[in-house]
Structures are given as structure tokens and as C-alpha cells.
Design a protein around this motif. Structure first.
Motif: not given
Length: 684
Positions: A592-598, A619-623, A671-674
Motif C-alpha cells: 500500500s505504501r509503495e502505491a502512494m504517489t503523494g 489505502d487511497n493509492g493508485s489502485g 481510487k485505492g485498494t482494499t
């Protein structure tokens, strides 16, 4: 004497030691039985009978161990699987005698039918244990008998019959003692007679050369299709009901004899049902007198399909095919021979008999193979080996000898795939020496076609497996070489600049940092790859999942742009592997952390639902795209990250499934991943 003979054998296996110990125990028990018969005093009878029960307490453990190991190629698997029951069989009866020896027998009663011993509660439990152990031992012997085939069955049948008869008698006398809580001393003669017959049958079996070297591979299913369980249940229910009726009507002095006749009738029925000769004669009688075909082609085809579908190894497939062929044609000696890829040798792949290597190598040499291939290209039908005068026919007769003088002709059938002879099937020693008819030859050709198709399927499966292994290796090598190449380029550039800037302290400091970073990256890379080499072993222990989550998150650096939220519900401790589940939590949070851009947010929560504990990481990353989740997410070396190897999610899925759980993924691009990890509250 038989126990000493077995103990002095040159090659002693677990089955040998168990047999020797079991026989010695029965010998001691027989001594106490004899002393009881000659004892004139009440006190002496009680003392000898207590000693007999002490010897009887050792019977279940040794004989259960023998039944699990005799003639079995997978004996260690059964011993490991049955270790708890074995421990129970060894310890419970001995503990009863050791701690309650004075309560084993209540009193001695003299009646019209002879002396009776009233059992105390420990004595009742001891006889009940012997009864259950006797049924289980007979069931294991039946399992070995059913798994054997051909001359293997012929070689071990006397030992199985002897031990089976011994414990059928034990089951009878123990059931009588259990139902009435009384030991009738005259019934000891039944055990003695059964032991005497069993000893002679065991001697007959032991003098057959090499029989203990046979490897039978029974199924590990416990009760599936067990005739022993069925007959034992019918007998105990029937006799139990009759005993209650007899007691209600005032007793029956001949009830024990009637119950024994019922048991003998059931045993005779079981022997007839297991007899190959009886089944063959019944089948031929029906075919001849009721105008029915000798073979039901659909049934035979289904039996072959079900018996071979699960095999992916050629050796296992050939063993199964040999056994099925022997059963269908009632031939005790069946062998399957396969031609090698160069067509220079035809090797024995499987057989239902021990081949004779003293007269000929267990393979056809180049000349014999060439002669056989030439012959069967011109004559693709089954042929009689007895009439073949070619060198290949003489060689097969030497390797495949007849075990019985009245076993009939030996027959050889080619296995043809795509017009090429890929192997041979030889059959002999038919039950009753029955000759092969036109219907037999027609069915043989169908079996040959099925064998050829099965061998082709296994070969294609092996090639596909090798191709997948090579693809995985090439993918892994590509990742590894790419990262190592980058690391080597960094070090190479540093080495080129080292002579020029060596005296610059700032350069040396920067160079040391670069070397340290590169080495750390290489170690990390090697460590991640090494995960694939180690076998995954789960060691569950009762623990609190919330504590594991807190500990795992505490070791992760969240960073200034990342917020980690914990929402941990109160959970009951349950069994799971703390270290392995901690790896899953770490992999999910890192993913999840590596999927974050900002700036981003990760929420880790736990809850209980029915019999499951659910760990959720949002997470609210790139999905991820649905196609990637479906096809690539949990496969090794599949990743969307530049610095990743695609091992973490593969490892996480393996860990969760090893616990008996599952991972659910819900993701949408942008939108992210669960991730939801479902773990059972009871150990898998």
C-alpha cells in the motif's frame, strides 16, 4: 519359536520387530492360559488370569504397528499419521494394568458352562480396547490386501490370512467379554486354536522368498469402502441385540457358540466377496448363460479414467495401469514396458510381480527392442508369448516367468501412439488358468489405446511443467540480472572515478555511502529471492492478532507524507503462526505504501465475523486494474513497481492459504485498494 525366527532374520524392518514382539506377547499370554487351566486353587486362577491380562495389554500396540507397516511401501506415512492412535494403543492398556491391576477382575464364578471371571471396570475397558484394536488391525490388513495385486497379493495373503484369523478370534472373545462384562474361561480355546493356525500360516508366508520386500501402496483414506467396518458393525449390532434378548428371556447356555457361528458366517462371506476366482466364475457364468457381454466397456473405461486421471508422474501412472489391467483381466502377473526415446531399450516401468533378473536384465536390449518394434508394426494385435520364437519373445519370457504351472498362456500387447509402438503390456498367471478369448483380446486392445492416451497425457503434462519452470526461471533471471546489472554499473562507475578523486574526502565519503547502499540492495534482492527456496511451514500457537498487527506496524517507517490509522476491535486469541502472519501484514502495508504517489493514508483494522478473524488493509493509492488483479497480482515476478520483484503478494497468499484462510482484493485504478485477510479461528 516363530518370534525368535522373525527376530533373527538378516534384514529386520519395523514390521519384523513388531511381528516378533507381538508373537512373543501372545506366547507369554498362552503360558498364562495354560497355567490357568492346570491351576487347582481359586487364588492361583486369579493370579494367572491377571498375568494374562497384563500380557494382553501389550497386544494392541505391537499388532497395530505391524498392521500399519507390513509389506507397505508408504509405511512411514501411515505411522506418522497414526502416531496418536499408536501411542494410545501402547499406553492405555498398559496403564490400566499398571495402576488398576487389582480391579481388573472382580470375582470368579463357577457355573454349568464352566468358570467365569467377572470383570472390573479396568478389565472391561481393557477388553473394549482390544476389541476396537482388533477391528482396526483387520481393517488395516484388508487395506493392504486390497492395495496389493497380482502375485504380490499371492505372496502376502497367507500372512494376512493368519493375522486376520487371529484377530477375528480376538474380536469375537473380546466382544463376548465386553457385552457381558464376563470372561468365559472355556472360550480361551478359541484364541489358542486361532493362534496355532495363524502361526502355521505365518510360517508358510515367511518361507516364500522375498515377500517382505514387496511394496504395497494403500490409500490413506480411513474408512472408505472398508468391508471390515461393515461386517464388524453388523456382527456387533446383531450379537448385541441377541444378547439382550437372551438375557431378557432368562439366558441361553449356547449363546456364545451361536454368536461364534454368526461370526464365522460373516467371515466366510467376506472371503467369498474378496475371491478373484469366485468373481471370475460368476462373471463367466452370467456371460455364458444370460447372453451378457463378458465386459462392461463403459464400466471398465470409467474405472481406468478415474484410476489414472490424478497421476502426473509416469511411474505412478504405470503402477496404477498395471494394477487396473490385472483386476480387469484377472491376471496375477501384469507388466508394463516402455520404449526409450532413442528406441534402443525397452525398460520395465511397473509390474504386479517380482521380475526375474537372474536370467535376463530387466530390460530388452537394442536388438531385442528393434525386433519387438518391427514385429508389432506388422502385427499390432495381442499375441501369445508362448508361441514367439523371436529374441524379444524369449527375453520377455525370461523376465516375466510364470508363477503357477496352471496359469495359462502369457500374452503380450503393444502400446501404440500416433502409429508408433511406445511400449508393451505382458499378462500371465490368470486366475484358474483361463485362456484368453476373442472378447478378452478385444478388451485388451481398448485397454492398450487407453494406456497409450494416458502416457501421452503424462508426457505432455511433464513438458508443460518443464516449460512453466523454465519460464519462471527465465523471468526470475531477468529480474535478478537487471538489478545486478544496475548494481554492477554503479560500482563500476565508482571504480573508474576512484583513482582520480581518491584524495578528495567528500568523494570517499560519498563512495562509501554508495557501496553500502549497493550492497544493502543486493542483500535485500538475494533475501527476497531466497524466500522461494524454503518450504513454507506453519507452526500455529494461540496469540492475539492485534498485538501482532501493532508490532508489525511499529517496525515500519510511515514517513511525513503517510498516515497509518489503526482500528483494532477486541479479539479472542486464536491459533496462528505469529511470524508468518507478521510477514503478511508487512507485505500488505508495504504494498500500500509503495502505491502512494503523494500524501496518502493506510487504514489497518481487525474484526470478527462468525468463525473468522478478518484483517483489513485499505489505502487511497493508485489502485490496480481488474485484469491485473485477476491474472497477475498473486503470481511470482509479476509487479507494477520499478523496484519490486513481485514476490511479496505471492508469499502472502501462500501463508494465508496454509492457515486455511483466504485473501480478498477490491481495487479500482486511481481510487485505492482494499485487502481482506480471512483467518479461521480454529487451526486448519
Amino acid at each position: 519359536m516363530l518370534a525368535i525366527l522373525v527376530a533373527l532374520r538378516a534384514k529386520r524392518s519395523i514390521a519384523d520387530w513388531a511381528l516378533a514382539a507381538g508373537l512373543a506377547t501372545l506366547a507369554v499370554e498362552s503360558l498364562f492360559t495354560g497355567w490357568t487351566a492346570s491351576a487347582p486353587l481359586y487364588g492361583e486362577i486369579m493370579r494367572w488370569q491377571t498375568g494374562k491380562l497384563a500380557a494382553l495389554s501389550l497386544v494392541p500396540g505391537f499388532w497395530l504397528l505391524f498392521s500399519l507397516t507390513y509389506a507397505r511401501g508408504n509405511a512411514h506415512d501411515f505411522v506418522s499419521r497414526w502416531r496418536t492412535i499408536l501411542l494410545f494403543a501402547f499406553t492405555l492398556p498398559v496403564a490400566l494394568v499398571a495402576f488398576f491391576h487389582q480391579q481388573l477382575i472382580g470375582s470368579l464364578v463357577d457355573s454349568d458352562s464352566g468358570l467365569h471371571l467377572q470383570l472390573g471396570l479396568p478389565g472391561f475397558i481393557l477388553h473394549l480396547t482390544v476389541l476396537i484394536a482388533s477391528v482396526v488391525i483387520i481393517m488395516n490388513l484388508e487395506r493392504t490386501f486390497r492395495a496389493s495385486v497380482g502375485t504380490m497379493r499371492w505372496r502376502i495373503k497367507f500372512m494376512l490370512l493368519g493375522v486376520g484369523l487371529l484377530f477375528i478370534a480376538r474380536a469375537y472373545t473380546s466382544s463376548q467379554a465386553t457385552l457381558s462384562r464376563t470372561v468365559e474361561l472355556p472360550l480361551s480355546g478359541i484364541d489358542s486354536a486361532a493362534l496355532l493356525v495363524a502361526v502355521f500360516l505365518a510360517l508358510r508366508s515367511l518361507f516364500r522368498s522375498g515377500q517382505l520386500a514387496l511394496d504395497v501402496y494403500p490409500s490413506q483414506s480411513v474408512l472408505q469402502g472398508s468391508l471390515t467396518i461393515l461386517l464388524a458393525g453388523i456382527y456387533l449390532l446383531f450379537v448385541g441385540v441377541l444378547a439382550k434378548i437372551a438375557a431378557y428371556l432368562g439366558g441361553d447356555s449356547s449363546f456364545a457358540l451361536k454368536a461364534f457361528i454368526i461370526l464365522l458366517s460373516l467371515v466366510l462371506l467376506a472371503v467369498l466377496l474378496q475371491s478373484d476366482r469366485v468373481r471370475l466364475h460368476v462373471r463367466r457364468f452370467v456371460s455364458r448363460n444370460f447372453q451378457r457381454p463378458l465386459y462392461d466397456y463403459r464400466t471398465v473405461w470409467r474405472k481406468f479414467t478415474e484410476g489414472t486421471a490424478a497421476h502426473v508422474e509416469q511411474a505412478d501412472l504405470c503402477r496404477s495401469l498395471a494394477k487396473l489391467t490385472a483386476e480387469v483381466f484377472a491376471a496375477l502377473s501384469v507388466a508394463i514396458w516402455l520404449v526409450d526415446d532413442k528406441k534402443e531399450k525397452t525398460e520395465l516401468a511397473a509390474s504386479t510381480f517380482p521380475p526375474d533378473s537372474s536370467q535376463h536384465d530387466l530390460a530388452l536390449n537394442k536388438a531385442e527392442t528393434a525386433a519387438a518394434l518391427t514385429f508389432f508394426k506388422l502385427h499390432p494385435d495381442p499375441v501369445s508369448l508362448e508361441r514367439q520364437r523371436d529374441i524379444w519373445g524369449r527375453a520377455l519370457r525370461l523376465i516375466h516367468p510364470t508363477q503357477f504351472p496352471n496359469g495359462g498362456d502369457r500374452v503380450c500387447l503393444p502400446i501404440i501412439a500416433h502409429g508408433e509402438v511406445v511400449g508393451l503390456i505382458s499378462l500371465g498367471d490368470r486366475v484358474g488358468g483361463a485362456a484368453f478369448s476373442l472378447q478378452d483380446f478385444d478388451m485388451l486392445k481398448c485397454v492398450g489405446d487407453h494406456v497409450a492416451a494416458s502416457l501421452l497425457n503424462v508426457q505432455l503434462s511433464q513438458r508443460l511443467l518443464q516449460a512453466k519452470e523454465m519460464e519462471a526461471f527465465q523471468t526470475m533471471a531477468a529480474f535478478f540480472v537487471h538489478d545486478m546489472k544496475n548494481a554492477a554499473s554503479t560500482l563500476n562507475l565508482m571504480l573508474q572515478n576512484l583513482p582520480i578523486h581518491f584524495n578528495d574526502p567528500a568523494f570517499r565519503e560519498d563512495a562509501l555511502r554508495g557501496v553500502s547502499k549497493t550492497v544493502t540492495h543486493m542483500n535485500h534482492l538475494i533475501g527476497r529471492l531466497s524466500m522461494l527456496r524454503h518450504e513454507l511451514k506453519i507452526q500455529p500457537s494461540v496469540a492475539d492478532l492485534n498485538q501482532v498487527v501493532t508490532s508489525a506496524l511499529g517496525g515500519l517507517d510511515s514517513g511525513p507524507n503517510l498516515t497509518v490509522i489503526k482500528d483494532l476491535a477486541a479479539l479472542e486469541p486464536f491459533p496462528f503462526d505469529r511470524d508468518q502472519v507478521a510477514k503478511v501484514i508487512t507485505n500488505l502495508v508495504l504494498n500500500s505504501r509503495e502505491a502512494m504517489t503523494g500524501k496518502g493514508e493506510i487504514k489497518v483494522s481487525t474484526r470478527e465475523e462468525n468463525a473468522w478473524v478478518i484483517l483489513t488493509v485499505v489505502d487511497n493509492g493508485s489502485g490496480m486494474s481488474p485484469d491485473y488483479v485477476r491474472k497477475s497480482l498473486f503470481k511470482p515476478f509479476q509487479t507494477t513497481k520499478k523496484s519490486g520483484l513481485g514476490i511479496g503478494m505471492f508469499q502472502s497468499k501462500m501463508i494465508v492459504e496454509a492457515h486455511g484462510g483466504r485473501i480478498a482484493v477490491f481495487s479500482e485504478v486511481g481510487k485505492g485498494t482494499t485487502f481482506e485477510v480471512w483467518l479461521p479461528q480454529r487451526a486448519a
